[in-house]
Design a protein around this motif. Structure first.
Motif, short mmCIF file in Angstrom:
data_model
loop_
_atom_site.label_atom_id
_atom_site.label_comp_id
_atom_site.label_asym_id
_atom_site.label_seq_id
_atom_site.Cartn_x
_atom_site.Cartn_y
_atom_site.Cartn_z
N GLU A 180 0.68 -1.26 0.14
CA GLU A 180 -0.06 0.21 -0.07
C GLU A 180 0.90 1.36 0.04
OE1 GLU A 180 -0.60 -2.50 2.09
OE2 GLU A 180 -2.12 -3.41 1.26
N GLN A 181 1.85 1.42 0.65
CA GLN A 181 2.98 2.33 0.72
C GLN A 181 3.48 2.65 -0.47
OE1 GLN A 181 5.09 0.94 4.14
NE2 GLN A 181 4.34 2.36 5.71
N LEU A 182 4.01 1.43 -1.13
CA LEU A 182 4.32 1.68 -2.42
C LEU A 182 3.55 2.27 -3.46
CD1 LEU A 182 6.88 1.17 -4.34
CD2 LEU A 182 6.07 -1.21 -4.69
N ALA A 183 2.39 1.69 -3.66
CA ALA A 183 1.46 2.35 -4.48
C ALA A 183 1.01 3.85 -4.35
CB ALA A 183 0.17 1.38 -4.17
N GLN A 184 0.92 4.27 -2.82
CA GLN A 184 0.94 5.67 -2.66
C GLN A 184 1.96 6.44 -3.13
OE1 GLN A 184 -2.45 6.74 -1.55
NE2 GLN A 184 -1.38 8.48 -2.16
N TYR A 185 3.07 5.82 -2.81
CA TYR A 185 4.43 6.60 -3.48
C TYR A 185 4.33 6.95 -4.66
CZ TYR A 185 9.25 7.73 -3.72
OH TYR A 185 10.50 8.26 -4.02
N LEU A 228 1.90 6.95 -6.66
CA LEU A 228 0.87 7.69 -7.16
C LEU A 228 1.45 9.01 -6.86
CD1 LEU A 228 -2.38 6.10 -5.79
CD2 LEU A 228 -1.89 6.41 -8.18
N ASN A 229 2.03 9.42 -5.97
CA ASN A 229 2.40 10.87 -5.49
C ASN A 229 3.52 11.14 -6.13
OD1 ASN A 229 0.19 10.89 -3.50
ND2 ASN A 229 1.31 10.27 -2.03
N ASN A 230 4.59 10.19 -6.50
CA ASN A 230 5.87 10.72 -6.71
C ASN A 230 6.58 10.35 -8.19
OD1 ASN A 230 6.66 12.04 -4.33
ND2 ASN A 230 6.10 9.93 -3.51
N ALA A 231 5.81 9.26 -8.90
CA ALA A 231 6.54 8.66 -10.13
C ALA A 231 6.29 9.73 -11.13
CB ALA A 231 5.93 7.34 -10.21
N LYS A 232 7.21 9.77 -11.99
CA LYS A 232 7.02 10.44 -13.36
C LYS A 232 6.40 9.45 -14.42
CE LYS A 232 11.27 12.84 -12.63
NZ LYS A 232 12.59 13.20 -13.15
N ILE A 244 6.08 5.09 -14.61
CA ILE A 244 4.61 4.58 -14.63
C ILE A 244 4.52 3.63 -15.72
CG2 ILE A 244 2.08 4.95 -14.90
CD1 ILE A 244 2.41 6.55 -12.43
N ASP A 245 4.93 4.39 -17.05
CA ASP A 245 4.87 3.30 -18.38
C ASP A 245 5.91 2.24 -18.20
OD1 ASP A 245 3.30 5.25 -19.29
OD2 ASP A 245 4.90 6.26 -20.49
N LYS A 246 7.03 2.25 -17.38
CA LYS A 246 8.00 1.21 -17.22
C LYS A 246 7.15 0.14 -16.44
CE LYS A 246 12.02 3.65 -17.95
NZ LYS A 246 13.47 4.25 -17.08
N ILE A 247 6.46 0.57 -15.15
CA ILE A 247 5.72 -0.38 -14.46
C ILE A 247 4.80 -1.15 -15.19
CG2 ILE A 247 4.21 -0.34 -12.09
CD1 ILE A 247 5.94 1.84 -11.18
#
Length: 87
Positions: A9-14, A16-20, A24-27
């Motif tokens: 959950e923390q990773l998902a929130q991180y 959402l809040n920080n990733a360019k 996100i495309d790489k994930i």
């Protein structure tokens, strides 16, 4: 750089809040790759990597539990003599 320790959950929130968008495309590409077909059943049904791994683990467990196995030579002889058995 110090390693980060996240729960899912923390990773998902991180993310959402920080990733360019590029991250996100790489994930997304990584997650899509996990669902790619890596094998097919005898009936032609596609298997993802996760399904294939589960299938192999099931077979291994059956062997551990005493299921009959065959050598390559036994399989070849069975196939080669199939017509004689059917005739």
């Amino acid at each position: 750089m110090e390693a980060m320790d996240f729960t899912r959950e923390q990773l998902a929130q991180y993310i959402l809040n920080n990733a360019k968008d590029s991250v996100i495309d790489k994930i997304k590409a990584l997650l899509e790759k996990e669902d790619e077909t890596v094998a097919y059943t005898i009936q032609g049904q596609p298997l993802t990597k996760k399904e294939y791994t589960s299938h192999i683990e099931t077979i291994s467990q059956k062997i551990d539990d005493g299921a009959k196995t065959f050598t390559s030579k036994e399989v070849k002889e069975y196939v080669m003599n199939r017509k004689a058995r059917l005739g």
